[in-house]
Write a protein that holds these residues in place. Structure first.
Motif, PDB file in Angstrom:
ATOM      1  N   LEU A   4       0.843  -1.194   0.000  1.00 31.79           N
ATOM      2  CA  LEU A   4       0.000   0.000   0.000  1.00 31.79           C
ATOM      3  C   LEU A   4       0.881   1.248   0.000  1.00 31.79           C
ATOM      4  O   LEU A   4       1.840   1.330   0.780  1.00 31.79           O
ATOM      5  CB  LEU A   4      -0.893   0.008   1.246  1.00 31.79           C
ATOM      6  CG  LEU A   4      -1.816  -1.205   1.418  1.00 31.79           C
ATOM      7  CD1 LEU A   4      -2.467  -1.194   2.790  1.00 31.79           C
ATOM      8  CD2 LEU A   4      -2.874  -1.230   0.334  1.00 31.79           C
ATOM      9  N   VAL A   5       0.539   2.199  -0.860  1.00 28.70           N
ATOM     10  CA  VAL A   5       1.297   3.448  -0.949  1.00 28.70           C
ATOM     11  C   VAL A   5       0.326   4.619  -0.945  1.00 28.70           C
ATOM     12  O   VAL A   5      -0.490   4.750  -1.877  1.00 28.70           O
ATOM     13  CB  VAL A   5       2.167   3.486  -2.211  1.00 28.70           C
ATOM     14  CG1 VAL A   5       2.930   4.809  -2.266  1.00 28.70           C
ATOM     15  CG2 VAL A   5       3.140   2.314  -2.234  1.00 28.70           C
ATOM     16  N   ALA A  98      -5.241  -2.541   5.020  1.00 22.29           N
ATOM     17  CA  ALA A  98      -6.077  -3.591   4.437  1.00 22.29           C
ATOM     18  C   ALA A  98      -6.432  -4.635   5.489  1.00 22.29           C
ATOM     19  O   ALA A  98      -5.585  -5.000   6.322  1.00 22.29           O
ATOM     20  CB  ALA A  98      -5.352  -4.252   3.268  1.00 22.29           C
ATOM     21  N   ASN A  99      -7.660  -5.139   5.409  1.00 24.97           N
ATOM     22  CA  ASN A  99      -8.220  -6.004   6.455  1.00 24.97           C
ATOM     23  C   ASN A  99      -8.993  -7.155   5.829  1.00 24.97           C
ATOM     24  O   ASN A  99      -9.920  -6.898   5.053  1.00 24.97           O
ATOM     25  CB  ASN A  99      -9.137  -5.122   7.319  1.00 24.97           C
ATOM     26  CG  ASN A  99      -9.691  -5.828   8.531  1.00 24.97           C
ATOM     27  OD1 ASN A  99      -9.732  -7.044   8.605  1.00 24.97           O
ATOM     28  ND2 ASN A  99     -10.142  -5.056   9.491  1.00 24.97           N
ATOM     29  N   ARG A 100      -8.640  -8.391   6.171  1.00 26.73           N
ATOM     30  CA  ARG A 100      -9.389  -9.546   5.670  1.00 26.73           C
ATOM     31  C   ARG A 100     -10.597  -9.867   6.532  1.00 26.73           C
ATOM     32  O   ARG A 100     -11.411 -10.700   6.164  1.00 26.73           O
ATOM     33  CB  ARG A 100      -8.481 -10.793   5.618  1.00 26.73           C
ATOM     34  CG  ARG A 100      -7.472 -10.790   4.510  1.00 26.73           C
ATOM     35  CD  ARG A 100      -8.119 -10.752   3.136  1.00 26.73           C
ATOM     36  NE  ARG A 100      -9.072 -11.807   2.913  1.00 26.73           N
ATOM     37  CZ  ARG A 100      -8.760 -12.978   2.363  1.00 26.73           C
ATOM     38  NH1 ARG A 100      -7.513 -13.243   2.032  1.00 26.73           N
ATOM     39  NH2 ARG A 100      -9.688 -13.879   2.151  1.00 26.73           N
ATOM     40  N   GLY A 101     -10.716  -9.227   7.695  1.00 25.27           N
ATOM     41  CA  GLY A 101     -11.781  -9.563   8.632  1.00 25.27           C
ATOM     42  C   GLY A 101     -12.965  -8.614   8.528  1.00 25.27           C
ATOM     43  O   GLY A 101     -13.132  -7.899   7.541  1.00 25.27           O
ATOM     44  N   VAL A 102     -13.773  -8.607   9.580  1.00 20.10           N
ATOM     45  CA  VAL A 102     -15.000  -7.817   9.580  1.00 20.10           C
ATOM     46  C   VAL A 102     -15.011  -6.718  10.632  1.00 20.10           C
ATOM     47  O   VAL A 102     -15.914  -5.892  10.654  1.00 20.10           O
ATOM     48  CB  VAL A 102     -16.237  -8.716   9.783  1.00 20.10           C
ATOM     49  CG1 VAL A 102     -16.360  -9.691   8.627  1.00 20.10           C
ATOM     50  CG2 VAL A 102     -16.133  -9.481  11.107  1.00 20.10           C
ATOM     51  N   THR A 103     -14.028  -6.700  11.528  1.00 16.33           N
ATOM     52  CA  THR A 103     -13.940  -5.651  12.538  1.00 16.33           C
ATOM     53  C   THR A 103     -13.059  -4.557  11.981  1.00 16.33           C
ATOM     54  O   THR A 103     -11.840  -4.721  11.890  1.00 16.33           O
ATOM     55  CB  THR A 103     -13.376  -6.202  13.855  1.00 16.33           C
ATOM     56  OG1 THR A 103     -14.202  -7.273  14.296  1.00 16.33           O
ATOM     57  CG2 THR A 103     -13.354  -5.111  14.917  1.00 16.33           C
ATOM     58  N   LEU A 104     -13.657  -3.443  11.615  1.00 17.06           N
ATOM     59  CA  LEU A 104     -12.940  -2.468  10.794  1.00 17.06           C
ATOM     60  C   LEU A 104     -12.481  -1.228  11.531  1.00 17.06           C
ATOM     61  O   LEU A 104     -11.804  -0.398  10.936  1.00 17.06           O
ATOM     62  CB  LEU A 104     -13.838  -2.059   9.621  1.00 17.06           C
ATOM     63  CG  LEU A 104     -14.298  -3.197   8.725  1.00 17.06           C
ATOM     64  CD1 LEU A 104     -15.120  -2.650   7.568  1.00 17.06           C
ATOM     65  CD2 LEU A 104     -13.135  -4.026   8.215  1.00 17.06           C
ATOM     66  N   THR A 105     -12.833  -1.058  12.795  1.00 14.09           N
ATOM     67  CA  THR A 105     -12.498   0.179  13.479  1.00 14.09           C
ATOM     68  C   THR A 105     -11.273   0.068  14.378  1.00 14.09           C
ATOM     69  O   THR A 105     -10.845   1.068  14.943  1.00 14.09           O
ATOM     70  CB  THR A 105     -13.692   0.671  14.315  1.00 14.09           C
ATOM     71  OG1 THR A 105     -14.010  -0.319  15.287  1.00 14.09           O
ATOM     72  CG2 THR A 105     -14.903   0.938  13.430  1.00 14.09           C
ATOM     73  N   ARG A 106     -10.714  -1.120  14.513  1.00 13.77           N
ATOM     74  CA  ARG A 106      -9.548  -1.319  15.375  1.00 13.77           C
ATOM     75  C   ARG A 106      -8.307  -1.560  14.540  1.00 13.77           C
ATOM     76  O   ARG A 106      -8.265  -2.456  13.693  1.00 13.77           O
ATOM     77  CB  ARG A 106      -9.769  -2.500  16.314  1.00 13.77           C
ATOM     78  CG  ARG A 106     -10.876  -2.285  17.327  1.00 13.77           C
ATOM     79  CD  ARG A 106     -11.024  -3.482  18.235  1.00 13.77           C
ATOM     80  NE  ARG A 106      -9.839  -3.645  19.073  1.00 13.77           N
ATOM     81  CZ  ARG A 106      -9.088  -4.741  19.081  1.00 13.77           C
ATOM     82  NH1 ARG A 106      -9.366  -5.751  18.294  1.00 13.77           N
ATOM     83  NH2 ARG A 106      -8.047  -4.823  19.894  1.00 13.77           N
ATOM     84  N   ALA A 107      -7.258  -0.793  14.795  1.00 13.67           N
ATOM     85  CA  ALA A 107      -6.026  -0.917  14.022  1.00 13.67           C
ATOM     86  C   ALA A 107      -5.431  -2.313  14.130  1.00 13.67           C
ATOM     87  O   ALA A 107      -4.843  -2.821  13.169  1.00 13.67           O
ATOM     88  CB  ALA A 107      -5.020   0.129  14.498  1.00 13.67           C
ATOM     89  N   ALA A 108      -5.592  -2.944  15.277  1.00 11.36           N
ATOM     90  CA  ALA A 108      -4.991  -4.263  15.496  1.00 11.36           C
ATOM     91  C   ALA A 108      -5.561  -5.322  14.560  1.00 11.36           C
ATOM     92  O   ALA A 108      -4.939  -6.377  14.377  1.00 11.36           O
ATOM     93  CB  ALA A 108      -5.186  -4.683  16.945  1.00 11.36           C
ATOM     94  N   ASN A 109      -6.722  -5.071  13.981  1.00 12.29           N
ATOM     95  CA  ASN A 109      -7.355  -6.053  13.110  1.00 12.29           C
ATOM     96  C   ASN A 109      -6.910  -5.941  11.656  1.00 12.29           C
ATOM     97  O   ASN A 109      -7.340  -6.734  10.826  1.00 12.29           O
ATOM     98  CB  ASN A 109      -8.873  -5.914  13.188  1.00 12.29           C
ATOM     99  CG  ASN A 109      -9.410  -6.360  14.538  1.00 12.29           C
ATOM    100  OD1 ASN A 109      -9.686  -5.540  15.403  1.00 12.29           O
ATOM    101  ND2 ASN A 109      -9.532  -7.658  14.740  1.00 12.29           N
ATOM    102  N   TYR A 112      -2.270  -5.242   6.709  1.00 18.01           N
ATOM    103  CA  TYR A 112      -1.239  -4.554   5.917  1.00 18.01           C
ATOM    104  C   TYR A 112      -1.421  -3.048   6.040  1.00 18.01           C
ATOM    105  O   TYR A 112      -2.557  -2.552   6.054  1.00 18.01           O
ATOM    106  CB  TYR A 112      -1.320  -4.966   4.438  1.00 18.01           C
ATOM    107  CG  TYR A 112      -1.206  -6.456   4.233  1.00 18.01           C
ATOM    108  CD1 TYR A 112      -2.332  -7.222   3.979  1.00 18.01           C
ATOM    109  CD2 TYR A 112       0.029  -7.089   4.309  1.00 18.01           C
ATOM    110  CE1 TYR A 112      -2.237  -8.594   3.796  1.00 18.01           C
ATOM    111  CE2 TYR A 112       0.140  -8.454   4.131  1.00 18.01           C
ATOM    112  CZ  TYR A 112      -0.995  -9.198   3.877  1.00 18.01           C
ATOM    113  OH  TYR A 112      -0.884 -10.556   3.701  1.00 18.01           O
ATOM    114  N   TRP A 113      -0.288  -2.343   6.045  1.00 20.87           N
ATOM    115  CA  TRP A 113      -0.276  -0.893   6.234  1.00 20.87           C
ATOM    116  C   TRP A 113       0.627  -0.217   5.221  1.00 20.87           C
ATOM    117  O   TRP A 113       1.662  -0.783   4.821  1.00 20.87           O
ATOM    118  CB  TRP A 113       0.224  -0.551   7.640  1.00 20.87           C
ATOM    119  CG  TRP A 113      -0.709  -0.967   8.721  1.00 20.87           C
ATOM    120  CD1 TRP A 113      -0.808  -2.205   9.294  1.00 20.87           C
ATOM    121  CD2 TRP A 113      -1.686  -0.150   9.357  1.00 20.87           C
ATOM    122  NE1 TRP A 113      -1.793  -2.210  10.252  1.00 20.87           N
ATOM    123  CE2 TRP A 113      -2.345  -0.960  10.313  1.00 20.87           C
ATOM    124  CE3 TRP A 113      -2.072   1.177   9.228  1.00 20.87           C
ATOM    125  CZ2 TRP A 113      -3.372  -0.474  11.125  1.00 20.87           C
ATOM    126  CZ3 TRP A 113      -3.090   1.656  10.039  1.00 20.87           C
ATOM    127  CH2 TRP A 113      -3.730   0.840  10.969  1.00 20.87           C
TER     128      TRP A 113
END
Length: 123
Positions: A4-5, A98-109, A112-113
């Motif tokens: 990601l850029v 980028a997040n493969r899960g469903v919890t979208l508001t927590r950075a730990a979830n 990739y950054w």
């Protein structure tokens, strides 16, 4: 692996606008929900906005609701954050993730950054 850029940050006066972009490469972009986070000096990274893989669902922090708009173009592997009516408290480094899960508001979830782009809003 997803790379990601971010781009589009800069210095803007209060009340102004900026549009951040995030270019993704690697795995199938539409398989990932995407989010924007920001971090001000001396503060923890905080959630700004997120969007589902298809783009049909969006989520916003209360502090940016009505001013920021998250969007994505899966054909171009691009994520955007349109920021209007900017305030000095919006200043910080903005990251896409980028997040493969469903919890979208927590950075730990997030899996990739990007490296971040600086946004500075002067009063």
């Amino acid at each position: 692996q997803v790379q990601l850029v971010e781009s589009g940050g800069g210095l803007v006066q209060a009340g102004g606008s900026l549009r951040l972009s995030c270019a993704a490469s690697g795995r199938t972009f539409s398989n990932y929900a995407m989010g924007w986070f920001r971090q001000a000096p001396g503060k923890e990274r905080e959630f700004v906005a997120a969007i589902s893989g298809s783009g049909s669902a969006t989520y916003y922090a209360d502090s940016v609701k009505g001013r920021f708009t998250i969007s994505r173009d899966n054909a171009k592997n691009m994520l955007y954050l349109q920021m209007n009516s900017l305030k000095p408290e919006d200043t910080g480094v903005y990251y896409c993730a980028a997040n493969r899960g469903v919890t979208l508001t927590r950075a730990a979830n997030y899996d990739y950054w990007g490296q971040g782009t600086q946004v500075t809003v002067s009063s």
